[in-house]
Scaffold this active site. Structure first.
Site, PDB file in Angstrom:
ATOM      1  N   SER A 128       0.832  -1.195   0.000  1.00  0.00           N
ATOM      2  CA  SER A 128       0.000   0.000   0.000  1.00  0.00           C
ATOM      3  C   SER A 128       0.870   1.249   0.000  1.00  0.00           C
ATOM      4  CB  SER A 128      -0.916   0.021   1.229  1.00  0.00           C
ATOM      5  OG  SER A 128      -1.715   1.188   1.225  1.00  0.00           O
ATOM      6  N   LYS A 182      -4.291  -7.070   3.371  1.00  0.00           N
ATOM      7  CA  LYS A 182      -4.319  -5.969   2.397  1.00  0.00           C
ATOM      8  C   LYS A 182      -5.736  -5.728   1.887  1.00  0.00           C
ATOM      9  CE  LYS A 182      -2.733  -2.873  -0.541  1.00  0.00           C
ATOM     10  NZ  LYS A 182      -3.695  -2.763  -1.624  1.00  0.00           N
ATOM     11  N   HIS A 185      -7.507  -3.852   4.556  1.00  0.00           N
ATOM     12  CA  HIS A 185      -6.962  -2.481   4.487  1.00  0.00           C
ATOM     13  C   HIS A 185      -7.713  -1.674   3.437  1.00  0.00           C
ATOM     14  CE1 HIS A 185      -4.418   0.337   2.228  1.00  0.00           C
ATOM     15  NE2 HIS A 185      -3.720   0.562   3.326  1.00  0.00           N
ATOM     16  N   ASN A 186      -7.915  -2.278   2.264  1.00  0.00           N
ATOM     17  CA  ASN A 186      -8.613  -1.575   1.189  1.00  0.00           C
ATOM     18  C   ASN A 186     -10.078  -1.335   1.530  1.00  0.00           C
ATOM     19  OD1 ASN A 186      -6.169  -1.813  -0.070  1.00  0.00           O
ATOM     20  ND2 ASN A 186      -6.951  -2.730  -1.937  1.00  0.00           N
ATOM     21  N   GLU A 189     -10.198   1.608   3.624  1.00  0.00           N
ATOM     22  CA  GLU A 189      -9.959   2.743   2.721  1.00  0.00           C
ATOM     23  C   GLU A 189     -11.254   3.173   2.035  1.00  0.00           C
ATOM     24  OE1 GLU A 189      -7.791   2.972  -1.561  1.00  0.00           O
ATOM     25  OE2 GLU A 189      -6.577   2.113   0.056  1.00  0.00           O
TER      26      GLU A 189
END
Length: 470
Positions: A128, A182, A185-186, A189
């Site tokens: 990222s 990940k 995480h997105n 986001e």
């Protein structure tokens, strides 16, 4: 022939920038790409380090030290499998393949199993930070084969972003844990971006603020407890002028949001694991809803409404700051709770303290708030939910009134705030001792004999709700 420490397959902007980053830190690296333009660009931008690439996969493979370290930065999906298939006959047992794209974690699990049987090490690594992060220091989430990670550890720690001198990379866990983290995480986001968009909408269409006023407020918030990369980016957007029209570019961008799927994957997995992440889900749904532009225009004409916002804008701004802070905490909380559940279900052995730690720098969701989150998990590594931390509870209690007031105004004026609304109901549901779910279970048992549990004794029960007298 010169031997290189690492080779990159895929020399687009991300792959090229990662190679430049590695070269800056003294590593001997090279790359492979089928496109001659990519090879030429690498040589041009890498003149300082005399970077060279290969157009022949065989020559590329032979140029690498043993065990070979090969990083893939190609589009997720079938292309990754295609590249691996080309690589396999050229590799020796013990060689290492690292998939650094946004692959779905189930694909990573499959590939790791298949390659392990052939004596090849494989792990998935989420990266990222975008193009700038790749070039000057990303946050990286490698998970899977520990032997492979050990061979890459020095390189990854050298090129990672640093916070307080500590690299924003750590071994995430076994299996596909790196790509899973990940993905989440997105998802976080997505939620944060939607919350910022809804804040913008309230200011623009509710308060009637100009772009300059909105920019100033975002910039002000970025200097306080809401400081984050996304807040900084958002403030900057309101200063960018479109050369074609002379207008601010934000006003020239069509209001239809696109996505690449990682937010959707997060929502799908949360439903598989039966763990709610409503703010993230609504962020995904809002992007989908935005694509129905024609329908939205027609319905806007069919259902016009007046907007009456409180006149005390200064007080309202303070309430908005509180609401946004509360919702940002909740976005992280939902994502981290999903990681907690996935760790238990998939045996990922996730260390949420370490994950919060490496998200503090380099990545898209880096924010001042992550230091508090890191400290929460540091104080209690077994913390099930971020809401259970005493310091976080103080912050939620301090800001909840702002969210309630913003919601009241938005709902009364017909302003769409799906992310804010789902955040509030998520919090209210979690803090409710007795939910009305007992009625749902009674309904299920009434029409389908699905059984229920009682409040006064252990066991599974079924009631004859509709006794028929013959």
């Amino acid at each position: 022939m010169k031997k290189y420490t690492l080779g990159m397959i895929g020399l687009g902007t991300m792959g090229r920038n990662l190679l430049l980053n590695m070269a800056d830190h003294g590593f001997s690296v090279t790359g492979y790409d089928k496109d001659p333009k990519m090879l030429k660009t690498l040589e041009e931008v890498g003149q300082k380090h005399n970077l060279k690439g290969f157009s022949s996969l065989e020559d590329f493979i032979q140029s690498l030290e043993l065990p070979r370290r090969i990083v893939l930065l190609v589009p997720a999906g079938a292309i990754v499998d295609s590249v691996i298939k080309e690589l396999e006959p050229l590799l020796d047992q013990g060689d290492i393949i690292i998939d650094s794209g946004n692959s779905h974690f189930t694909d990573t699990s499959r590939r790791a199993t298949e390659l392990s049987k052939k004596g090849l090490h494989f792990f998935g690594m989420g990266i990222s930070g975008g193009e700038e992060g790749a070039r000057f220091g990303p946050s990286m989430m490698p998970g899977g084969d520990k032997t492979a990670y050990a061979a890459m550890k020095d390189i990854l720690e050298a090129i990672a972003a640093k916070v307080n001198g500590e690299p924003c990379v750590t071994y995430i866990g076994p299996g596909a844990s790196g790509h899973f983290v990940k993905m989440v995480h997105n998802g976080i986001e997505y939620a944060m971006m939607q919350l910022l968009a809804e804040s913008y909408d309230i200011m623009k269409n509710g308060l009637g603020y100009s772009n300059e006023q909105i920019q100033q407020l975002f910039d002000k918030w970025n200097k306080g407890r809401l400081q984050s990369f996304l807040m900084e980016v958002t403030a900057s957007i309101f200063t960018f002028v479109d050369e074609k029209t002379g207008n601010l570019m934000v006003d020239m961008v069509k209001d239809e949001a696109k996505s690449k799927g990682t937010g959707k994957w997060t929502s799908q997995v949360s439903m598989d694991l039966q763990l709610p992440i409503p703010t993230i889900n609504e962020a995904v749904s809002s992007r989908d809803l935005s694509k129905f532009k024609k329908l939205r225009v027609a319905l806007a004409e069919a259902f016009p409404h007046e907007i009456n916002i409180p006149e005390n804008h200064q007080e309202f701004e303070a309430q908005m700051e509180q609401a946004l802070y509360f919702a940002m905490i909740s976005s992280y909380a939902q994502g981290l709770h999903l990681l907690w559940q996935a760790s238990n279900t998939y045996s990922y052995e996730l260390d949420l303290q370490e994950i919060a730690k490496i998200w503090r720098g380099g990545c898209i969701i880096r924010a001042e708030l992550l230091e508090d989150i890191y400290q929460a998990y540091k104080a209690n590594p077994a913390l099930e939910h971020l809401y259970m931390d005493a310091n976080i509870q103080d912050k939620l209690s301090e800001t909840i009134s702002g969210l309630r007031k913003i919601m009241n105004v938005a709902v009364n004026n017909g302003l769409p705030v799906t992310a804010f609304a789902s955040t509030l109901t998520y919090f209210d549901s979690l803090r409710t001792k007795n939910l009305p779910s007992n009625l749902i279970q009674a309904q299920r048992d009434f029409f389908g004999a699905h059984t229920f549990e009682r409040t006064d004794e252990e066991g599974i029960f079924h009631a004859i709700w509709n006794q028929i007298t013959l």
